[in-house]
Design a protein around this motif. Structure first.
Motif, PDB file in Angstrom:
ATOM      1  N   MET A   1      38.843 -46.851  -9.996  1.00  0.00           N
ATOM      2  CA  MET A   1      37.643 -47.520  -9.584  1.00  0.00           C
ATOM      3  C   MET A   1      36.722 -47.610 -10.762  1.00  0.00           C
ATOM      4  O   MET A   1      36.622 -46.720 -11.584  1.00  0.00           O
ATOM      5  N   LYS A   2      36.109 -48.676 -10.702  1.00  0.00           N
ATOM      6  CA  LYS A   2      35.162 -48.922 -11.780  1.00  0.00           C
ATOM      7  C   LYS A   2      33.861 -48.216 -11.467  1.00  0.00           C
ATOM      8  O   LYS A   2      33.602 -47.852 -10.322  1.00  0.00           O
ATOM      9  N   GLY A   3      33.050 -48.069 -12.398  1.00  0.00           N
ATOM     10  CA  GLY A   3      31.768 -47.390 -12.273  1.00  0.00           C
ATOM     11  C   GLY A   3      30.834 -48.088 -11.295  1.00  0.00           C
ATOM     12  O   GLY A   3      30.114 -47.462 -10.525  1.00  0.00           O
ATOM     13  N   SER A   4      30.811 -49.401 -11.315  1.00  0.00           N
ATOM     14  CA  SER A   4      29.892 -50.113 -10.422  1.00  0.00           C
ATOM     15  C   SER A   4      30.357 -50.027  -8.975  1.00  0.00           C
ATOM     16  O   SER A   4      29.549 -49.957  -8.052  1.00  0.00           O
ATOM     17  N   THR A   5      31.647 -50.017  -8.766  1.00  0.00           N
ATOM     18  CA  THR A   5      32.160 -49.893  -7.414  1.00  0.00           C
ATOM     19  C   THR A   5      31.866 -48.486  -6.902  1.00  0.00           C
ATOM     20  O   THR A   5      31.513 -48.298  -5.735  1.00  0.00           O
ATOM     21  N   ARG A   6      32.007 -47.520  -7.770  1.00  0.00           N
ATOM     22  CA  ARG A   6      31.730 -46.142  -7.379  1.00  0.00           C
ATOM     23  C   ARG A   6      30.253 -45.987  -7.008  1.00  0.00           C
ATOM     24  O   ARG A   6      29.933 -45.331  -6.017  1.00  0.00           O
ATOM     25  N   ILE A   7      29.398 -46.588  -7.756  1.00  0.00           N
ATOM     26  CA  ILE A   7      27.963 -46.516  -7.464  1.00  0.00           C
ATOM     27  C   ILE A   7      27.675 -47.221  -6.137  1.00  0.00           C
ATOM     28  O   ILE A   7      26.914 -46.736  -5.307  1.00  0.00           O
ATOM     29  N   LEU A   8      28.309 -48.376  -5.953  1.00  0.00           N
ATOM     30  CA  LEU A   8      28.093 -49.137  -4.731  1.00  0.00           C
ATOM     31  C   LEU A   8      28.588 -48.352  -3.522  1.00  0.00           C
ATOM     32  O   LEU A   8      27.910 -48.296  -2.486  1.00  0.00           O
ATOM     33  N   LEU A   9      29.749 -47.705  -3.632  1.00  0.00           N
ATOM     34  CA  LEU A   9      30.257 -46.900  -2.526  1.00  0.00           C
ATOM     35  C   LEU A   9      29.365 -45.683  -2.284  1.00  0.00           C
ATOM     36  O   LEU A   9      29.130 -45.286  -1.130  1.00  0.00           O
ATOM     37  N   THR A  10      28.842 -45.098  -3.316  1.00  0.00           N
ATOM     38  CA  THR A  10      27.946 -43.960  -3.159  1.00  0.00           C
ATOM     39  C   THR A  10      26.664 -44.391  -2.459  1.00  0.00           C
ATOM     40  O   THR A  10      26.172 -43.705  -1.550  1.00  0.00           O
ATOM     41  N   VAL A  11      26.125 -45.516  -2.866  1.00  0.00           N
ATOM     42  CA  VAL A  11      24.903 -46.022  -2.236  1.00  0.00           C
ATOM     43  C   VAL A  11      25.182 -46.360  -0.772  1.00  0.00           C
ATOM     44  O   VAL A  11      24.384 -46.073   0.116  1.00  0.00           O
ATOM     45  N   LEU A  12      26.320 -46.994  -0.536  1.00  0.00           N
ATOM     46  CA  LEU A  12      26.688 -47.347   0.827  1.00  0.00           C
ATOM     47  C   LEU A  12      26.882 -46.076   1.671  1.00  0.00           C
ATOM     48  O   LEU A  12      26.434 -46.001   2.817  1.00  0.00           O
ATOM     49  N   ALA A  13      27.517 -45.047   1.115  1.00  0.00           N
ATOM     50  CA  ALA A  13      27.707 -43.788   1.829  1.00  0.00           C
ATOM     51  C   ALA A  13      26.361 -43.120   2.115  1.00  0.00           C
ATOM     52  O   ALA A  13      26.135 -42.557   3.196  1.00  0.00           O
ATOM     53  N   LEU A  14      25.467 -43.170   1.133  1.00  0.00           N
ATOM     54  CA  LEU A  14      24.122 -42.609   1.366  1.00  0.00           C
ATOM     55  C   LEU A  14      23.394 -43.380   2.459  1.00  0.00           C
ATOM     56  O   LEU A  14      22.694 -42.788   3.285  1.00  0.00           O
ATOM     57  N   ALA A  15      23.533 -44.702   2.467  1.00  0.00           N
ATOM     58  CA  ALA A  15      22.878 -45.519   3.493  1.00  0.00           C
ATOM     59  C   ALA A  15      23.448 -45.200   4.869  1.00  0.00           C
ATOM     60  O   ALA A  15      22.711 -45.067   5.855  1.00  0.00           O
ATOM     61  N   VAL A  16      24.770 -45.062   4.961  1.00  0.00           N
ATOM     62  CA  VAL A  16      25.400 -44.722   6.237  1.00  0.00           C
ATOM     63  C   VAL A  16      24.954 -43.328   6.670  1.00  0.00           C
ATOM     64  O   VAL A  16      24.653 -43.091   7.833  1.00  0.00           O
ATOM     65  N   ALA A  17      24.902 -42.386   5.735  1.00  0.00           N
ATOM     66  CA  ALA A  17      24.467 -41.025   6.059  1.00  0.00           C
ATOM     67  C   ALA A  17      23.017 -41.026   6.517  1.00  0.00           C
ATOM     68  O   ALA A  17      22.653 -40.343   7.485  1.00  0.00           O
ATOM     69  N   ALA A  18      22.172 -41.791   5.822  1.00  0.00           N
ATOM     70  CA  ALA A  18      20.756 -41.852   6.211  1.00  0.00           C
ATOM     71  C   ALA A  18      20.607 -42.484   7.590  1.00  0.00           C
ATOM     72  O   ALA A  18      19.814 -42.024   8.426  1.00  0.00           O
TER      73      ALA A  18
END
Length: 175
Positions: A1-18
């Motif tokens: 995975m590329k860095g931007s995809t990893r960041i996007l998945l992390t942000v998406l995971a944080l949004a889902v968690a929030a």
């Protein structure tokens, strides 16, 4: 995975968690807080109502005490049943002192009530109207509770300037 995809998945995971935290934790807590605040408002309203009732109860107690004193005053003015002959004598003497001739004085059937009895007395008096008026005033001043239940006044058939009065007087006494 590329860095931007990893960041996007992390942000998406944080949004889902929030969102999950907001839906599963914060919303029930805020609903519970709102219910508690509504319960507190309701209890405050009930407390205000109870304070008003307590104030009125104090006023009612003062009124009961005042009426109890009035009741005691009137009970002291109620003669005992055995004093009816004394009362009849007082009425007779009062009538004679006012220049009234008592044609008849008779007791009628007593009216029993819960705490006292009323003894009706039928009187037929003849004499000057001024004397009759003074008799009524004196009857009111007797140390007994009396009530004129019925009264008929007419001109005296035997003496001009005089009246003939038939009246029924209730005299109250204790049982």
């Amino acid at each position: 995975m590329k860095g931007s995809t990893r960041i996007l998945l992390t942000v998406l995971a944080l949004a889902v968690a929030a969102t999950a935290v907001a839906l599963l934790v914060l919303r029930p807590i805020s609903r519970h807080v709102a219910e508690n605040q509504a319960a507190i408002r309701e209890r405050r309203n009930q407390l205000v109502k109870l304070q008003r009732v307590a104030y009125r109860i104090n006023d009612v107690q003062k009124e009961i005490d005042r009426l109890q004193g009035a009741l005691e005053f009137f009970e002291h003015r109620l003669p005992k049943e055995r004093e009816i002959d004394v009362i009849l004598r007082e009425v007779w003497v009062t009538a004679e002192a006012r220049s009234l001739a008592a044609r008849s004085v008779r007791t009628l059937k007593a009216d029993p009530t819960s705490r006292y009895n009323a003894q009706p007395i039928a009187l037929t008096l003849e004499g000057p109207f001024d004397g009759f008026y003074a008799f009524l005033l004196a009857l009111e001043q007797l140390p007994r509770i009396t009530k004129v239940r019925q009264m008929q006044i007419q001109n005296s058939p035997t003496d001009a300037g005089c009246i003939l009065a038939d009246l029924t007087v209730d005299i109250y006494f204790e049982k």
